[in-house]
Motif scaffolding. Structure first.
Motif, PDB file in Angstrom:
ATOM      1  N   ASP A   1     -11.167  17.712   3.546  1.00  0.00           N
ATOM      2  CA  ASP A   1      -9.991  17.213   3.710  1.00  0.00           C
ATOM      3  C   ASP A   1      -9.455  16.814   2.209  1.00  0.00           C
ATOM      4  N   MET A   2      -8.357  16.883   1.866  1.00  0.00           N
ATOM      5  CA  MET A   2      -7.735  16.817   0.563  1.00  0.00           C
ATOM      6  C   MET A   2      -6.228  15.933   0.729  1.00  0.00           C
ATOM      7  N   PRO A   3      -5.973  15.554  -0.290  1.00  0.00           N
ATOM      8  CA  PRO A   3      -4.443  15.382  -0.486  1.00  0.00           C
ATOM      9  C   PRO A   3      -3.584  16.274  -0.737  1.00  0.00           C
ATOM     10  N   LEU A   4      -2.407  16.619   0.061  1.00  0.00           N
ATOM     11  CA  LEU A   4      -1.732  17.635  -0.176  1.00  0.00           C
ATOM     12  C   LEU A   4      -0.963  17.747  -1.504  1.00  0.00           C
ATOM     13  N   ALA A   5      -0.745  16.707  -2.262  1.00  0.00           N
ATOM     14  CA  ALA A   5      -0.508  16.460  -3.613  1.00  0.00           C
ATOM     15  C   ALA A   5      -1.352  17.451  -4.545  1.00  0.00           C
ATOM     16  N   GLU A   6      -2.580  17.495  -4.283  1.00  0.00           N
ATOM     17  CA  GLU A   6      -3.529  18.126  -5.176  1.00  0.00           C
ATOM     18  C   GLU A   6      -3.409  19.568  -4.998  1.00  0.00           C
ATOM     19  N   ILE A   7      -3.082  20.151  -3.818  1.00  0.00           N
ATOM     20  CA  ILE A   7      -2.948  21.495  -3.774  1.00  0.00           C
ATOM     21  C   ILE A   7      -1.468  22.110  -3.999  1.00  0.00           C
ATOM     22  N   VAL A   8      -0.737  21.215  -4.153  1.00  0.00           N
ATOM     23  CA  VAL A   8       0.862  21.566  -4.399  1.00  0.00           C
ATOM     24  C   VAL A   8       0.723  22.088  -5.901  1.00  0.00           C
ATOM     25  N   PHE A   9       0.089  21.497  -6.558  1.00  0.00           N
ATOM     26  CA  PHE A   9      -0.093  21.859  -8.112  1.00  0.00           C
ATOM     27  C   PHE A   9      -0.736  23.081  -8.484  1.00  0.00           C
ATOM     28  N   ASP A  10      -1.605  23.085  -9.141  1.00  0.00           N
ATOM     29  CA  ASP A  10      -2.336  24.342  -9.938  1.00  0.00           C
ATOM     30  C   ASP A  10      -3.449  24.737  -8.918  1.00  0.00           C
ATOM     31  N   PHE A  11      -3.655  24.107  -7.867  1.00  0.00           N
ATOM     32  CA  PHE A  11      -4.953  24.267  -7.010  1.00  0.00           C
ATOM     33  C   PHE A  11      -5.392  25.721  -6.690  1.00  0.00           C
ATOM     34  N   TYR A  12      -4.373  26.624  -6.182  1.00  0.00           N
ATOM     35  CA  TYR A  12      -4.431  27.866  -5.896  1.00  0.00           C
ATOM     36  C   TYR A  12      -4.862  28.744  -7.269  1.00  0.00           C
ATOM     37  N   ASP A  13      -4.565  28.723  -8.276  1.00  0.00           N
ATOM     38  CA  ASP A  13      -4.901  29.316  -9.418  1.00  0.00           C
ATOM     39  C   ASP A  13      -6.042  29.240 -10.115  1.00  0.00           C
TER      40      ASP A  13
ATOM     41  N   PRO B   1      -1.397  20.584   7.765  1.00  0.00           N
ATOM     42  CA  PRO B   1      -1.567  18.982   7.466  1.00  0.00           C
ATOM     43  C   PRO B   1      -2.343  18.148   8.545  1.00  0.00           C
ATOM     44  N   VAL B   2      -2.789  17.174   8.087  1.00  0.00           N
ATOM     45  CA  VAL B   2      -3.689  16.179   9.085  1.00  0.00           C
ATOM     46  C   VAL B   2      -2.883  14.788   9.141  1.00  0.00           C
ATOM     47  N   GLY B   3      -1.828  14.395   8.597  1.00  0.00           N
ATOM     48  CA  GLY B   3      -1.297  13.102   8.728  1.00  0.00           C
ATOM     49  C   GLY B   3      -1.491  12.268   7.336  1.00  0.00           C
ATOM     50  N   LEU B   4      -0.973  11.125   7.337  1.00  0.00           N
ATOM     51  CA  LEU B   4      -1.059  10.309   6.224  1.00  0.00           C
ATOM     52  C   LEU B   4      -2.298   9.392   6.094  1.00  0.00           C
ATOM     53  N   ARG B   5      -2.685   9.300   4.961  1.00  0.00           N
ATOM     54  CA  ARG B   5      -3.756   8.412   4.562  1.00  0.00           C
ATOM     55  C   ARG B   5      -3.538   7.482   3.375  1.00  0.00           C
ATOM     56  N   ALA B   6      -3.764   6.135   3.414  1.00  0.00           N
ATOM     57  CA  ALA B   6      -3.730   5.184   2.270  1.00  0.00           C
ATOM     58  C   ALA B   6      -4.440   5.882   1.193  1.00  0.00           C
ATOM     59  N   SER B   7      -3.829   5.678  -0.181  1.00  0.00           N
ATOM     60  CA  SER B   7      -4.234   6.280  -1.183  1.00  0.00           C
ATOM     61  C   SER B   7      -3.957   5.152  -2.406  1.00  0.00           C
ATOM     62  N   LYS B   8      -4.883   5.047  -3.542  1.00  0.00           N
ATOM     63  CA  LYS B   8      -4.552   4.114  -4.572  1.00  0.00           C
ATOM     64  C   LYS B   8      -3.718   5.048  -5.501  1.00  0.00           C
ATOM     65  N   LEU B   9      -2.572   4.716  -5.372  1.00  0.00           N
ATOM     66  CA  LEU B   9      -1.523   5.586  -6.429  1.00  0.00           C
ATOM     67  C   LEU B   9      -0.870   4.797  -7.362  1.00  0.00           C
TER      68      LEU B   9
ATOM     69  N   ARG C   1       0.860  -1.238  -0.049  1.00  0.00           N
ATOM     70  CA  ARG C   1      -0.056   0.133   0.099  1.00  0.00           C
ATOM     71  C   ARG C   1       0.642   1.253   0.114  1.00  0.00           C
ATOM     72  N   VAL C   2       0.129   2.513  -0.520  1.00  0.00           N
ATOM     73  CA  VAL C   2       0.808   3.673  -0.243  1.00  0.00           C
ATOM     74  C   VAL C   2       0.146   4.649   0.349  1.00  0.00           C
ATOM     75  N   GLU C   3       0.540   5.474   1.180  1.00  0.00           N
ATOM     76  CA  GLU C   3      -0.040   6.463   1.905  1.00  0.00           C
ATOM     77  C   GLU C   3       0.557   7.775   1.429  1.00  0.00           C
ATOM     78  N   GLU C   4      -0.496   8.851   1.616  1.00  0.00           N
ATOM     79  CA  GLU C   4       0.050  10.034   1.163  1.00  0.00           C
ATOM     80  C   GLU C   4      -0.366  11.134   2.120  1.00  0.00           C
ATOM     81  N   PRO C   5       0.370  12.216   2.283  1.00  0.00           N
ATOM     82  CA  PRO C   5      -0.265  13.315   3.315  1.00  0.00           C
ATOM     83  C   PRO C   5      -1.475  13.960   2.689  1.00  0.00           C
ATOM     84  N   PHE C   6      -2.322  14.110   3.872  1.00  0.00           N
ATOM     85  CA  PHE C   6      -3.689  14.814   3.684  1.00  0.00           C
ATOM     86  C   PHE C   6      -3.730  16.226   4.456  1.00  0.00           C
ATOM     87  N   ILE C   7      -4.339  17.164   3.942  1.00  0.00           N
ATOM     88  CA  ILE C   7      -4.434  18.505   4.543  1.00  0.00           C
ATOM     89  C   ILE C   7      -6.142  18.663   5.164  1.00  0.00           C
ATOM     90  N   LYS C   8      -5.902  19.669   6.024  1.00  0.00           N
ATOM     91  CA  LYS C   8      -7.470  20.245   6.215  1.00  0.00           C
ATOM     92  C   LYS C   8      -7.395  21.845   5.391  1.00  0.00           C
TER      93      LYS C   8
END
Ligand code: GDP
Ligand code: MG
Length: 597
Positions: free
Chosen positions: A446-458, A474-482, A399-406
């Protein structure tokens, strides 16, 4: 101590924090005409140009109130979410905060999240309604918003204009009347909070601190509790526009310390300074080792410049402790570094500083967050994946876990629909929706950090026509299908273009990436196939068509002088191309994944 006030200014970006700070310095006569320069607190060139405060600084003012002289320590806070830990430490060094709200824009997400930090630290809040001079100001409405948010009386809100000077005196009086004097005991063992540090190439690291208890004296042997290291306080003093050395700084006050430390990493924001001989038993609460959130490869455009790049990175790290890097190599790009950053702004700053201060032209690869992978063979062992190519083979992966944010987003009621669609597209899950006023809504996702790193703000700014503000924690790591999507150019897999993406989006992203790369890669004399693949499976393909005419490559004579070489280098720098196999790939291609629509 009765005559000391420690305060900070919290505000959403552009609401006028820097301008107000300048006005306070003016009014208290802290700056002379000669020293006047707009936005004094934002000292790094880059900060002034971008109009943001990257690092917090402190400055001391004096103000006479009813015949008594007060010392006011203004602790500036960084204005960007990348630096929110530093904001929290600056806030912890204060007893009060000016909450600056733009009278035309009203309350925004960053105002609220910093306000919460201030309230958690029991700060006295002084609401300031700034920019009342603007024709578009809505003073009554925005005052109501502030009253609703704080539960204060409307009379407590100070109307002001940092531009014209309205309300500045009232603000200074309010700081003295409303902000409590510091508590603390000068007879207890030294206990001081480090809230910032600045690298000075001549004097070493300057540490900014707030003394809670005891006093810090020139020549004293001191100890930093988190790192366990001891030093001599070669110089202590207070900060005005220049440094004023003193014999000691006592409890309640703010100052700087010079110990000859040459490496910024030894001075950790949030650490406690104490007396080495008679140490305090209590470390100040809230210390954290800052962790990088975003990783990217940095490679020299010219492979020969690797050692030079290493030297530059080492120097940058001496004055920016939050930058981390380790050597890595890429089949496509050769030798470079995997670097960790606090966020995308931090990444851009480092890239710019490499160019300006070190004259280095670099290629930055697709940024990614830090994942944790587990294999079937050993499902308990954490494998940290800071580079997509480090992901274990899919057949071995458990499995893979990715960081999530609030995420907190404040927008107008009209834009709730589009904002929600965007967040859902970015794998967000809504957790709360609150109407701050009938027109203004706060949304929590609640969202994956990876999604906001990119073009989210624009994207957020576009879908809300600019009427949305955004903040996250940040709210910690969660399992994701990556899965890992690889890119092949002319049948060669280009490791630096690999990306980890959610399985459900992999086909779509692979397709868009090859389309984008087809636009970005210049045509050559042969067809260049561009493919996206998951493992051995090709999921998308495009072709950069060959040029019809034979354009003869520029050729140079046998003698390549040093100068010619230099010119070449500059040209390459400007073009920022990288030869991979027999194909030239421009820098934008490496960042293409960030700009997919
Ligand atoms: P910061 O990002 O919070 O530090 O905001 P700045 O102090 O850089 O201000 C952002 C912009 O608002 C600048 O262009 C300022 O000149 C402008 N500004 C700040 N205060 C006022 C004010 O009271 N009135 C008007 N009209 N403009 C202001
Ligand atoms: Mg500013």
């Amino acid at each position: 101590m009765k005559h000391i006030r420690n305060f900070c200014i919290i505000a959403h970006i552009d609401h006028g924090k820097s301008t107000l700070a300048d006005r306070l310095l003016d009014f208290t006569g802290t700056v002379t005409e000669r020293q006047k320069q707009d936005q004094l607190l934002d000292s790094m060139d880059l900060e002034r140009e971008r109009g943001i405060t990257i690092k917090s600084h402190a400055i001391q003012m004096e103000y006479v109130h009813q015949g008594e002289t007060y010392v006011l320590n203004l602790i500036d806070t960084p204005g960007h979410v990348d630096f929110s830990y530093e904001v929290s430490r600056s806030i912890a060094a204060c007893e009060g905060a000016l909450l600056v709200v733009d009278a035309a824009q009203s309350i925004q997400a960053q105002t609220i999240s910093n306000l919460y930090l201030a309230l958690e630290n029991d700060l006295q809040i002084i609401p300031v309604l700034n920019k009342v001079d603007l024709p578009s100001a809505n003073p009554e409405e925005v005052t109501d918003d502030i009253v609703d948010l704080l539960g204060c009386d409307p009379e407590e809100v100070i109307p002001a204009s940092a531009k014209t000077g309205i309300g500045i005196q009232e603000i200074l009086e309010a700081i003295i009347d409303r902000v409590p004097a510091p508590k603390g005991n000068v007879d207890e063992p030294l206990q001081a909070l480090i809230f910032d540090s600045v690298y000075n190439p001549f004097r070493g690291v300057e540490t900014y601190f707030r003394v809670i208890n005891g006093e810090i004296k020139k020549g004293q042997k001191i100890k930093f509790l988190a790192t366990g290291k001891t030093y001599f306080a070669d110089e202590v003093g207070t900060l005005k526009l220049t440094q004023f050395p003193k014999q000691s700084i006592k409890s309640g006050d703010v100052g700087y310390l010079i110990t000859g430390i040459k490496d910024a990493r030894e001075v950790k924001v949030g650490d406690t300074i104490t007396d080495a001989a008679n140490p305090t038993q209590n470390m100040i609460e809230g210390f954290e080792n800052v962790k990088p959130m975003v990783f990217a490869g940095i490679y020299p455009v010219d492979t020969e410049d690797y050692e030079e790049l290493r030297g530059a990175m080492e120097k940058l790290q001496l004055n920016d402790a939050s930058l981390v890097f380790a050597p890595e190599s890429s089949a496509a790009l050769g030798f470079g570094f995997r670097c960790g950053f606090l966020g995308m702004l931090h990444l851009e700053i480092i890239q710019e500083r490499l160019e300006r201060e070190f004259d280095m032209t670099v290629i930055t690869t697709v940024p990614n967050v830090s994942y944790q992978a587990y294999t079937k063979k050993n499902p308990e062992e954490i494998i940290v994946v800071n580079n997509p190519s480090d992901l274990p083979d899919p057949s071995k992966l458990d499995r893979v876990e990715e960081p999530f944010i609030k995420a907190s987003i404040i927008t107008k009621a009209d834009y709730v629909g589009p904002v929600m669609s965007l967040c859902i597209e970015k794998r967000g899950v809504i957790t709360n929706q609150t109407y701050l006023t009938p027109e203004r809504v706060e949304l929590h996702f609640d969202m994956p950090l990876a999604e906001i790193v990119f073009d989210f703000y624009d994207r957020l700014k576009t879908v809300s026509k600019g009427y949305a503000s955004f903040d996250y924690s940040p709210v910690g790591l969660r399992a994701s299908k990556l899965v890992k999507v690889d890119i092949l150019i002319n049948a060669n897999s280009v490791d630096a273009l690999s990306a980890l993406v959610h399985a459900d989006n992999a086909y779509d992203i692979g397709k868009k990436m090859v389309e984008k790369l087809r636009e970005l890669i210049p045509r050559q004399q042969f067809d260049i196939p561009i493919q996206a693949a998951i493992g051995a499976k090709i999921i998308s393909r495009e072709t950069v068509k060959a040029l019809r005419k034979d354009v003869t490559a520029k050729c140079y004579g046998g003698d390549i002088s040093r100068k010619r070489k230099l010119l070449e280098k500059q040209k390459k720098g400007k073009k920022r191309m990288r030869q991979v196999g027999n194909v030239e790939i421009p820098q934008q291609a490496f960042m293409a994944v960030l700009k997919l629509n």
